[in-house]
Design a protein around this motif. Structure first.
Motif, mmCIF file in Angstrom:
data_model
loop_
_atom_site.group_PDB
_atom_site.id
_atom_site.type_symbol
_atom_site.label_atom_id
_atom_site.label_comp_id
_atom_site.label_asym_id
_atom_site.label_seq_id
_atom_site.Cartn_x
_atom_site.Cartn_y
_atom_site.Cartn_z
ATOM 1 N N ILE A 67 0.845 -1.200 0.000
ATOM 2 C CA ILE A 67 0.000 0.000 0.000
ATOM 3 C C ILE A 67 0.880 1.249 0.000
ATOM 4 O O ILE A 67 1.491 1.601 1.022
ATOM 5 C CB ILE A 67 -0.943 0.022 1.218
ATOM 6 N N ASN A 68 0.963 1.899 -1.131
ATOM 7 C CA ASN A 68 1.699 3.156 -1.242
ATOM 8 C C ASN A 68 0.774 4.351 -1.408
ATOM 9 O O ASN A 68 1.229 5.490 -1.524
ATOM 10 C CB ASN A 68 2.664 3.084 -2.425
ATOM 11 N N GLY A 69 -0.515 4.089 -1.428
ATOM 12 C CA GLY A 69 -1.515 5.131 -1.556
ATOM 13 C C GLY A 69 -2.896 4.513 -1.631
ATOM 14 O O GLY A 69 -3.041 3.292 -1.742
ATOM 15 N N PRO A 70 -3.937 5.331 -1.581
ATOM 16 C CA PRO A 70 -5.308 4.811 -1.594
ATOM 17 C C PRO A 70 -5.668 4.009 -2.843
ATOM 18 O O PRO A 70 -6.563 3.167 -2.800
ATOM 19 C CB PRO A 70 -6.165 6.086 -1.509
ATOM 20 N N GLU A 71 -4.965 4.237 -3.946
ATOM 21 C CA GLU A 71 -5.292 3.499 -5.167
ATOM 22 C C GLU A 71 -5.058 2.002 -4.986
ATOM 23 O O GLU A 71 -5.820 1.181 -5.520
ATOM 24 C CB GLU A 71 -4.502 4.029 -6.361
ATOM 25 N N GLN A 72 -4.029 1.622 -4.230
ATOM 26 C CA GLN A 72 -3.819 0.196 -3.950
ATOM 27 C C GLN A 72 -4.871 -0.336 -2.977
ATOM 28 O O GLN A 72 -5.326 -1.468 -3.099
ATOM 29 C CB GLN A 72 -2.421 -0.050 -3.365
ATOM 30 N N HIS A 78 -4.181 7.098 8.675
ATOM 31 C CA HIS A 78 -4.204 7.963 7.488
ATOM 32 C C HIS A 78 -2.805 8.124 6.904
ATOM 33 O O HIS A 78 -2.610 8.044 5.685
ATOM 34 C CB HIS A 78 -4.801 9.312 7.896
ATOM 35 N N LYS A 79 -1.808 8.301 7.754
ATOM 36 C CA LYS A 79 -0.431 8.449 7.282
ATOM 37 C C LYS A 79 0.063 7.161 6.628
ATOM 38 O O LYS A 79 0.713 7.184 5.579
ATOM 39 C CB LYS A 79 0.485 8.844 8.441
ATOM 40 N N LEU A 80 -0.249 6.022 7.255
ATOM 41 C CA LEU A 80 0.200 4.745 6.710
ATOM 42 C C LEU A 80 -0.388 4.460 5.333
ATOM 43 O O LEU A 80 0.240 3.795 4.506
ATOM 44 C CB LEU A 80 -0.181 3.607 7.669
ATOM 45 N N LEU A 81 -1.595 4.952 5.092
ATOM 46 C CA LEU A 81 -2.285 4.667 3.825
ATOM 47 C C LEU A 81 -2.000 5.690 2.730
ATOM 48 O O LEU A 81 -2.463 5.523 1.606
ATOM 49 C CB LEU A 81 -3.801 4.605 4.064
ATOM 50 N N THR A 82 -1.248 6.735 3.060
ATOM 51 C CA THR A 82 -1.055 7.818 2.090
ATOM 52 C C THR A 82 0.425 8.065 1.788
ATOM 53 O O THR A 82 0.892 9.205 1.770
ATOM 54 C CB THR A 82 -1.710 9.123 2.594
ATOM 55 N N GLY A 83 1.175 6.981 1.569
ATOM 56 C CA GLY A 83 2.531 7.093 1.085
ATOM 57 C C GLY A 83 3.601 7.345 2.116
ATOM 58 O O GLY A 83 4.755 7.638 1.764
#
Length: 333
Positions: free
Chosen positions: A8-13, A79-84
């Motif tokens: 997970i490098n961003g919400p798209e994943q 939120h930080k973990l999921l947003t790069g």
């Protein structure tokens, strides 16, 4: 073996995952937070309580185009973990590392930065007003705890939002806590809402209504359409809680309460409410410290602990020198 979190490098994943995969990811996120926060301390119990809620928000809404406005940031580690920022998460609250709060210069996913509670609704309302002036069409979502909701700034913002009628979604993270137990009339009112909708009589009424819809005869296209409308109406009725009457009198549509740890339910709820015009409040009931028994049992103690041993659940004592007693100066009189 690579964990889901490592992909997970961003919400798209995140949006490519199934619900079972998201449930597994929730466990991985909790483990990551518990382990990394143990080194230097930080806001633990608030973040463990919003894992599924944060995932559902990023899954349904088009972040960072849609703006998530977190109140104070006590609950923003997920939120930080999921947003790069996963690879730098071990640096949180360290010099030169990630901030323990939200920072606009740290990520374009951080729409607003504040270190004081009760600010999110007014900030989000300002963003919604700016969006409309610029002719844009994105969503603005404020996430605020039930403790922060009692603050004067939050109540003033609700007063303004209810009269301006802007498209604004307020997610009420209701864990029946501030740093410690909540007090006051608003807390008592929200508690009554939770008790009413989890009561056996309310559940029986819901099951009876749902059963009646399922028994409707479906013959031909028009009958099938009528049955579909009936089911939709039922869902809207169930979502639209009259127990939120105090907020509806102030100009809001109120939905909930819903289980803030049920991913599938939240995905459905957020998909529905983002189609509704005007100011909205969605009540999500969460458990502070969720997923780690020691934090669940004493959420106040584990709200913002110092360093601890995550294998034993014991908070470490400060190893520094004892505080110095300053010499008392003579008074001028």
């Amino acid at each position: 073996m690579t964990s889901i979190l490592e992909t997970i490098n961003g919400p798209e994943q995140l949006r490519a995952l199934s619900v079972p995969q998201m449930e597994l990811l929730a466990k991985e996120i909790r483990r990551e937070i518990i382990e990394k926060v143990s080194v230097r301390g930080g806001h633990l119990a608030p973040n463990l309580g919003v894992v599924e809620l944060t995932m559902a928000l990023h899954y349904v809404f088009d972040t960072p185009n849609d703006l998530l406005v977190w109140d104070i940031g006590h609950q923003a580690y997920v939120h930080k973990l999921l947003t790069g920022r996963r690879e730098r998460f071990h640096t949180i609250r360290q010099f030169g590392g990630l901030s323990g709060y939200l920072r606009r210069d740290e990520s374009n996913f951080d729409a607003f930065g504040a270190s004081h509670a009760s600010t999110s609704i007014s900030a989000a309302l300002g963003m919604a007003a700016a969006r409309d002036l610029q002719g844009e069409d994105h969503k603005v979502i404020a996430i605020i705890g039930d403790g922060s909701l009692t603050g004067g700034m939050a109540l003033e913002a609700i007063n303004n939002a209810g009269s301006l009628k802007k498209n604004l979604i307020i997610v009420l993270n209701d864990n029946d806590k501030s740093i410690s137990d909540n007090v006051g009339a608003i807390s008592q009112y929200l508690g009554n809402v939770r008790r009413m909708q989890t009561s056996p009589s309310y559940q029986r009424l819901r099951d009876m209504a749902k059963g009646s819809i399922e028994r409707l005869p479906v013959v031909g296209d028009k009958a099938r359409e009528a049955a579909g409308r009936a089911e939709t109406s039922f869902k809207q009725f169930m979502m639209h809680s009259k127990s939120g009457a105090i907020f509806e009198e102030l100009g809001f549509k109120f939905f909930g309460p819903f289980d803030g740890h049920d991913i599938e339910t939240m995905l459905d709820v957020f998909e529905n409410v983002k189609k509704v015009d005007g100011p909205i409040i969605v009540q999500m009931v969460t458990k502070k410290g969720k997923g780690w028994e020691v934090a669940e049992d004493d959420a106040t103690k584990w709200h913002g602990p110092g360093a601890y041993d995550y294998t034993t659940g014991i908070i470490k004592k400060n190893a520094g020198d004892p505080p110095r007693i300053l010499k008392c100066l003579p008074m001028p009189w």
